[in-house]
Scaffold this active site. Sequence first.
Site, PDB file in Angstrom:
ATOM      1  N   SER A  21      -1.436  -8.036   9.725  1.00  5.82           N
ATOM      2  CA  SER A  21      -2.910  -8.320   9.824  1.00  5.82           C
ATOM      3  C   SER A  21      -3.619  -9.256   9.070  1.00  5.82           C
ATOM      4  O   SER A  21      -4.432 -10.023   9.467  1.00  5.82           O
ATOM      5  CB  SER A  21      -3.524  -6.804   9.009  1.00  5.82           C
ATOM      6  OG  SER A  21      -3.264  -5.521   9.774  1.00  5.82           O
ATOM      7  N   ARG A  44      -9.772  -9.650   2.890  1.00  3.31           N
ATOM      8  CA  ARG A  44      -9.712  -7.999   2.608  1.00  3.31           C
ATOM      9  C   ARG A  44     -11.157  -7.348   3.206  1.00  3.31           C
ATOM     10  O   ARG A  44     -11.005  -6.319   3.537  1.00  3.31           O
ATOM     11  CB  ARG A  44      -9.656  -7.911   1.051  1.00  3.31           C
ATOM     12  CG  ARG A  44      -8.045  -7.829   0.820  1.00  3.31           C
ATOM     13  CD  ARG A  44      -7.671  -7.059  -0.437  1.00  3.31           C
ATOM     14  NE  ARG A  44      -6.378  -7.306  -0.668  1.00  3.31           N
ATOM     15  CZ  ARG A  44      -5.442  -6.581  -0.260  1.00  3.31           C
ATOM     16  NH1 ARG A  44      -5.843  -5.273   0.455  1.00  3.31           N
ATOM     17  NH2 ARG A  44      -4.149  -6.637  -0.540  1.00  3.31           N
ATOM     18  N   HIS A  47     -10.536  -7.456   6.836  1.00  2.00           N
ATOM     19  CA  HIS A  47      -9.212  -6.233   7.091  1.00  2.00           C
ATOM     20  C   HIS A  47      -9.878  -4.949   7.035  1.00  2.00           C
ATOM     21  O   HIS A  47      -9.432  -4.212   7.799  1.00  2.00           O
ATOM     22  CB  HIS A  47      -8.286  -6.259   5.889  1.00  2.00           C
ATOM     23  CG  HIS A  47      -7.107  -5.638   5.876  1.00  2.00           C
ATOM     24  ND1 HIS A  47      -7.037  -4.399   5.197  1.00  2.00           N
ATOM     25  CD2 HIS A  47      -5.977  -5.404   7.088  1.00  2.00           C
ATOM     26  CE1 HIS A  47      -5.646  -3.881   5.480  1.00  2.00           C
ATOM     27  NE2 HIS A  47      -5.485  -4.499   6.833  1.00  2.00           N
TER      28      HIS A  47
END
Length: 216
Positions: A21, A44, A47
Amino acid sequence: MDFRTDFKPMTVQPQEIEDLSFQIIADELGEHPFTEEQFPVVQRVIHASADFDLGRSLVFHKDAIQAGIAAIRSGKKVVADVQMVQVGISKNRIEKYGGEVNVYISDRDVMEEAKRLNTTRAIISMRKAIKEADGGIYCIGNAPTALLELIRLVKEGEAKPGLVIGMPVGFVSAAESKEELAKLDIPFITNIGRKGGSTVTVAALNAISIMAERLD
């Protein structure tokens, strides 16, 4: 593992899924203005949200990452504006250095004072937090009024947070509160616009706590 579908996952291993990812995020984001220490936070956040525009809208004070790492490693408290933020934070990395994650919005004294003053619990929770979390990290992902109150307290010299992660989501005062945060000369992480929320606020803090732990 048989999912009984025509599509088969590339992997079912958790770390491989995360690594893949992050590689996809880096590839699709392409060139960007973020520093090497800021980029893990951006990754993040994307994500957690699958929103590249949100990731690109992040704004960092120049000292934000180092201030956050220092606060975590010195055991400073983390203050969340709502329980959803508190639940999402990886507490083991905070508690490892003596810190803790607190949320005050549902405390009885906060609720009573908010009712007495006819104001939001979020505002009163910040007034309580600054008395208990000097130098701490404030994570505000839901309540613009909490962020605006914290900004007021900073301007008046009553609050001295180590880092403010302010990314409340919404249509009423959310974008404006983040604009005000970005004017302060204290360590902050925020974003431009209405987007944000508890999930991405948590993601930003968790990214910093991972960086803090890797220094061991």
